[in-house]
Design a protein around this motif. Structure first.
Motif, short mmCIF file in Angstrom:
data_model
loop_
_atom_site.label_atom_id
_atom_site.label_comp_id
_atom_site.label_asym_id
_atom_site.label_seq_id
_atom_site.Cartn_x
_atom_site.Cartn_y
_atom_site.Cartn_z
N PHE A 132 0.80 -1.21 0.00
CA PHE A 132 0.00 0.00 0.00
C PHE A 132 0.84 1.28 0.00
O PHE A 132 0.35 2.34 0.36
CB PHE A 132 -0.95 0.03 1.21
N LEU A 133 2.10 1.20 -0.45
CA LEU A 133 2.95 2.38 -0.60
C LEU A 133 2.79 2.90 -2.03
O LEU A 133 3.69 2.80 -2.86
CB LEU A 133 4.41 2.03 -0.28
N ILE A 134 1.65 3.50 -2.28
CA ILE A 134 1.29 3.84 -3.66
C ILE A 134 2.16 4.97 -4.21
O ILE A 134 2.75 4.84 -5.29
CB ILE A 134 -0.20 4.23 -3.73
N ILE A 135 2.25 6.07 -3.47
CA ILE A 135 2.99 7.23 -3.98
C ILE A 135 4.47 6.93 -4.18
O ILE A 135 5.03 7.24 -5.25
CB ILE A 135 2.80 8.43 -3.04
N PRO A 136 5.18 6.32 -3.22
CA PRO A 136 6.60 6.03 -3.46
C PRO A 136 6.82 5.10 -4.65
O PRO A 136 7.76 5.32 -5.44
CB PRO A 136 7.05 5.37 -2.15
N LEU A 137 5.97 4.11 -4.84
CA LEU A 137 6.16 3.19 -5.97
C LEU A 137 5.84 3.86 -7.29
O LEU A 137 6.49 3.60 -8.31
CB LEU A 137 5.30 1.96 -5.76
N LEU A 138 4.84 4.73 -7.31
CA LEU A 138 4.57 5.49 -8.53
C LEU A 138 5.72 6.43 -8.86
O LEU A 138 6.03 6.66 -10.05
CB LEU A 138 3.27 6.28 -8.39
N LEU A 139 6.37 6.97 -7.84
CA LEU A 139 7.54 7.80 -8.08
C LEU A 139 8.68 6.98 -8.68
O LEU A 139 9.45 7.49 -9.51
CB LEU A 139 7.99 8.46 -6.78
N VAL A 140 8.81 5.72 -8.28
CA VAL A 140 9.83 4.85 -8.87
C VAL A 140 9.61 4.73 -10.37
O VAL A 140 10.54 4.90 -11.18
CB VAL A 140 9.80 3.46 -8.19
N ALA A 141 8.37 4.43 -10.77
CA ALA A 141 8.07 4.32 -12.20
C ALA A 141 8.27 5.66 -12.91
O ALA A 141 8.81 5.70 -14.02
CB ALA A 141 6.64 3.83 -12.39
N THR A 142 7.86 6.75 -12.26
CA THR A 142 8.00 8.06 -12.88
C THR A 142 9.45 8.41 -13.14
O THR A 142 9.81 8.90 -14.23
CB THR A 142 7.36 9.13 -11.99
N ILE A 143 10.31 8.17 -12.18
CA ILE A 143 11.73 8.51 -12.34
C ILE A 143 12.36 7.69 -13.45
O ILE A 143 13.15 8.19 -14.26
CB ILE A 143 12.48 8.31 -11.01
N TRP A 144 12.01 6.40 -13.53
CA TRP A 144 12.55 5.56 -14.61
C TRP A 144 12.09 6.06 -15.97
O TRP A 144 12.88 6.12 -16.93
CB TRP A 144 12.16 4.10 -14.40
N TYR A 145 10.82 6.42 -16.09
CA TYR A 145 10.32 6.94 -17.37
C TYR A 145 11.01 8.25 -17.73
O TYR A 145 11.35 8.49 -18.90
CB TYR A 145 8.81 7.14 -17.31
N VAL A 146 11.23 9.10 -16.74
CA VAL A 146 11.91 10.38 -17.00
C VAL A 146 13.34 10.14 -17.48
O VAL A 146 13.81 10.77 -18.44
CB VAL A 146 11.88 11.26 -15.74
N LEU A 147 14.05 9.22 -16.83
CA LEU A 147 15.42 8.92 -17.23
C LEU A 147 15.48 8.36 -18.65
O LEU A 147 16.32 8.77 -19.47
CB LEU A 147 16.05 7.93 -16.24
N LEU A 148 14.59 7.43 -18.96
CA LEU A 148 14.62 6.81 -20.28
C LEU A 148 14.25 7.81 -21.37
O LEU A 148 14.89 7.85 -22.43
CB LEU A 148 13.65 5.62 -20.31
N THR A 149 13.23 8.62 -21.14
CA THR A 149 12.84 9.60 -22.16
C THR A 149 13.92 10.67 -22.33
O THR A 149 14.11 11.19 -23.44
CB THR A 149 11.52 10.26 -21.79
N THR A 150 14.65 10.98 -21.26
CA THR A 150 15.74 11.94 -21.38
C THR A 150 16.85 11.39 -22.25
O THR A 150 17.39 12.10 -23.13
CB THR A 150 16.30 12.28 -19.99
N VAL A 151 17.21 10.12 -22.06
CA VAL A 151 18.24 9.50 -22.90
C VAL A 151 17.79 9.47 -24.36
O VAL A 151 18.57 9.78 -25.27
CB VAL A 151 18.55 8.08 -22.39
N LEU A 152 16.54 9.11 -24.61
CA LEU A 152 16.04 9.07 -25.98
C LEU A 152 15.99 10.47 -26.59
O LEU A 152 16.26 10.63 -27.79
CB LEU A 152 14.64 8.45 -26.01
N SER A 153 15.68 11.48 -25.81
CA SER A 153 15.64 12.85 -26.32
C SER A 153 17.03 13.32 -26.72
O SER A 153 17.21 13.99 -27.75
CB SER A 153 15.05 13.79 -25.27
N ILE A 154 18.03 12.96 -25.92
CA ILE A 154 19.41 13.32 -26.28
C ILE A 154 19.83 12.62 -27.57
O ILE A 154 20.43 13.23 -28.46
CB ILE A 154 20.36 12.97 -25.12
N GLY A 155 19.51 11.33 -27.68
CA GLY A 155 19.82 10.61 -28.91
C GLY A 155 19.10 11.20 -30.11
O GLY A 155 19.69 11.32 -31.20
N GLN A 156 17.85 11.60 -29.94
CA GLN A 156 17.10 12.21 -31.03
C GLN A 156 17.75 13.52 -31.46
O GLN A 156 17.83 13.82 -32.66
CB GLN A 156 15.66 12.46 -30.60
#
Length: 309
Positions: free
Chosen positions: A248-272
Motif C-alpha cells: 500500500f505504498l502507492i505514492i513512493p512506488l509510482l515515483l519509482v516508475a515516474t523517475i525511470w520513465y523520465v530517465l529513459l525519455t531523457t536519454v532518448l531525447s538526447i539521442g534524437q
C-alpha cells in the motif's frame, strides 16, 4: 561637422542602451519562485517517502519490468516501422487497389484507441477460437488454439505494432512527399535506377522530415507501453502496481516508475537531438553555429571598425 550631426566616429563609440522589458523580468521572477516552491516541496514533504523510493528503485521486480518495457518498445518500433514502410509504398503506388487498402488500414487503426486494440487482441479467442493455415476456402493444414497463442505479451506486441505501423506510414509518406519531384526527374535523366534514386536522392532529403516525428513517436511509445498493464503484462508500471497492492505504498512506488520513465525519455531525447543534427548538416541556420564560428566570421567587421576609428 556640427554637434547636431555627430560624426561616424561618435556614432561608433556611442553606448548602446538595451530596450527595457519589465514584463520579462516580472514573468521570469514569477517562474523562478514557482520552480523554487516545487523543488522545496519535493524535498520537504515527508509524504513522498524518498527513502522508500530509493529502496525499491533497483529491486529485481522493477528491473524485470523495466527490461520488458524496453524490449517491447524496441520490438514494436522496429516491426511497426517495417510494416509502415510497406504501407507507405502501397499508398504511393500507382495501383489503386494498393492505395485503397493502405488508406483503409491507416484510417481504421487511427480511428480505434490503442487500449481498445489491446483488449480486442487479448480477447481474440472469444471471436476466433482457432486459427488455421491452409488453402483459402479449402482444407486446413495447421490449426492452433487462439487461447494458447495470444498471451498478454503477444497481444500487446501485435496491437501496438499495428498502431505504430499506421502512424509511421504517414510519417514516411510525408517525408518522401517533401522531396521535390524535380530531384527524382534529374536523377532519372542521369540514368540512375529507381532503387539508387530512392537510396541516394530521396531518402537523404526525406530523413530531416522523418527523424523528428519518428523520435517523438519512439518516446511516446515508451510511455504508451504502460497501457499493457491493463491486460496483466508485467511491464514497469504493472510491476510497480503488484508491489504497492501488497504494501500500500502507492505514492513512493509510482515515483519509482515516474523517475525511470523520465530517465529513459531523457536519454532518448538526447539521442534524437544528435540524430537530427546529423541529418540536418548542410542545412543548418546561422543561429545554430557555435561561438567560435560566429566570432571568426565577424573578425573582418572588427578590423573595419578599428580602421575607421
Amino acid at each position: 561637422m556640427s554637434d547636431r550631426f555627430p560624426s561616424d566616429t561618435g556614432l561608433l563609440g556611442a553606448r548602446l542602451v538595451p530596450l527595457r522589458r519589465p514584463g520579462q523580468w516580472v514573468s521570469a521572477a514569477v517562474v523562478v519562485v514557482l520552480v523554487a516552491m516545487a523543488v522545496h516541496t519535493l524535498f520537504t514533504n515527508p509524504r513522498f517517502q524518498w527513502p522508500i523510493v530509493w529502496r525499491y528503485f533497483t529491486t529485481a521486480p522493477i528491473m524485470n519490468g523495466l527490461v520488458l518495457t524496453l524490449w517491447l518498445t524496441a520490438a514494436v518500433m522496429i516491426c511497426g516501422y517495417l510494416l509502415g514502410v510497406v504501407l507507405a509504398v502501397m499508398r504511393l503506388s500507382r495501383n489503386s487497389v494498393l492505395r485503397l487498402v493502405s488508406f483503409g488500414y491507416v484510417w481504421l487503426i487511427r480511428s480505434v484507441p490503442p487500449l481498445v486494440q489491446l483488449l480486442f487482441w487479448y480477447e481474440l479467442a472469444s471471436l476466433y477460437p482457432e486459427l488455421s493455415l491452409g488453402i483459402p476456402f479449402g482444407p486446413a493444414f495447421v490449426t492452433v488454439k487462439t487461447a494458447h497463442l495470444f498471451t498478454g505479451v503477444l497481444a500487446a506486441f501485435v496491437g501496438l505494432t499495428l498502431d505504430v505501423a499506421a502512424f509511421s506510414s504517414e510519417i514516411i509518406r510525408g517525408g518522401i512527399l517533401s522531396v521535390e519531384h524535380g530531384q527524382v526527374e534529374a536523377a532519372q535523366a542521369l540514368g540512375l535506377g529507381p532503387l539508387r534514386i530512392f537510396r541516394r536522392v530521396v531518402l537523404p532529403q526525406a530523413m530531416p522530415a522523418i527523424v523528428p516525428a519518428s523520435g517523438n513517436m519512439l518516446i511516446s511509445m515508451l510511455k504508451a507501453t504502460s497501457i499493457v498493464s491493463v491486460i496483466a503484462v508485467q511491464d514497469l508500471l504493472y510491476s510497480v502496481q503488484l508491489i504497492y497492492n501488497q504494501n500500500f505504498l502507492i505514492i513512493p512506488l509510482l515515483l519509482v516508475a515516474t523517475i525511470w520513465y523520465v530517465l529513459l525519455t531523457t536519454v532518448l531525447s538526447i539521442g534524437q537531438y544528435y540524430v537530427e543534427r546529423f541529418y540536418a548538416r548542410g542545412s543548418r541556420r546561422g543561429g545554430s553555429r557555435g561561438l567560435w564560428a560566429v566570432t571568426r566570421s565577424n573578425i573582418p567587421l572588427f578590423r573595419n571598425l578599428a580602421g575607421i576609428s
